[in-house]
Design a protein around this motif. Structure first.
Motif, mmCIF file in Angstrom:
data_model
loop_
_atom_site.group_PDB
_atom_site.id
_atom_site.type_symbol
_atom_site.label_atom_id
_atom_site.label_comp_id
_atom_site.label_asym_id
_atom_site.label_seq_id
_atom_site.Cartn_x
_atom_site.Cartn_y
_atom_site.Cartn_z
ATOM 1 N N VAL A 62 0.847 -1.199 0.000
ATOM 2 C CA VAL A 62 0.000 0.000 0.000
ATOM 3 C C VAL A 62 0.882 1.250 0.000
ATOM 4 O O VAL A 62 0.672 2.173 -0.791
ATOM 5 C CB VAL A 62 -0.961 0.011 1.213
ATOM 6 N N LYS A 63 1.899 1.258 0.851
ATOM 7 C CA LYS A 63 2.765 2.432 0.968
ATOM 8 C C LYS A 63 3.603 2.669 -0.290
ATOM 9 O O LYS A 63 3.966 3.793 -0.588
ATOM 10 C CB LYS A 63 3.653 2.317 2.204
ATOM 11 N N GLU A 64 3.889 1.601 -1.035
ATOM 12 C CA GLU A 64 4.634 1.734 -2.295
ATOM 13 C C GLU A 64 3.734 2.199 -3.439
ATOM 14 O O GLU A 64 4.203 2.473 -4.532
ATOM 15 C CB GLU A 64 5.263 0.385 -2.677
ATOM 16 N N GLY A 65 2.413 2.208 -3.215
ATOM 17 C CA GLY A 65 1.476 2.642 -4.245
ATOM 18 C C GLY A 65 1.122 1.571 -5.257
ATOM 19 O O GLY A 65 0.575 1.871 -6.309
ATOM 20 N N ARG A 66 1.435 0.306 -4.945
ATOM 21 C CA ARG A 66 1.150 -0.795 -5.889
ATOM 22 C C ARG A 66 -0.188 -1.474 -5.612
ATOM 23 O O ARG A 66 -0.667 -2.247 -6.433
ATOM 24 C CB ARG A 66 2.263 -1.840 -5.840
ATOM 25 N N ALA A 67 -0.804 -1.212 -4.475
ATOM 26 C CA ALA A 67 -2.052 -1.883 -4.083
ATOM 27 C C ALA A 67 -3.235 -1.305 -4.855
ATOM 28 O O ALA A 67 -3.376 -0.095 -4.969
ATOM 29 C CB ALA A 67 -2.274 -1.726 -2.586
#
Length: 114
Positions: A30-35
């Motif tokens: 989520v924090k990497e923006g991949r979710a």
């Protein structure tokens, strides 16, 4: 019926490598923006639910509370999982459509944030 479809899509996502599970991996994704979509088990701890709700609200990732830890785990061939993250937009959209159907039927308490 829609519940079975959700578990089926989750299984497909897992086999295709488009799903990550477990609190640490889900949070990282989520924090990497991949979710694309987060699913948290309804029987997860209040702390887990609160953490994911806050995080998904901040990062603008849809979150649903669905199923139990054992059901989510079995859908991906594991023992139990409290949190899952879908990485594929198409599968995330399909799962979200089914979860919204369940919510409209009133057969389950499913909450969403976007």
């Amino acid at each position: 019926m829609a519940q079975k479809k959700v578990f089926s899509y989750i299984g497909i996502a897992a086999k295709a490598g488009h799903l990550l599970s477990g609190e640490f991996m889900a949070e990282k994704t989520v924090k990497e923006g991949r979710a694309k979509l987060v699913i948290v088990a309804e029987d997860a701890s209040d702390n887990t639910k609160k953490m994911f709700t806050n995080m998904c609200t901040y990062y603008k990732v849809p979150i649903y509370f669905f199923g139990e830890k054992t059901n989510l785990g079995h859908a991906i061939g594991k023992e139990f999982r409290a949190s899952l993250v879908l990485l594929d937009q198409g599968l995330a959209d399909a799962v979200e459509k089914q979860l919204n159907t369940i919510n409209k039927d009133g057969s389950m308490d499913t909450y969403t944030r976007s």
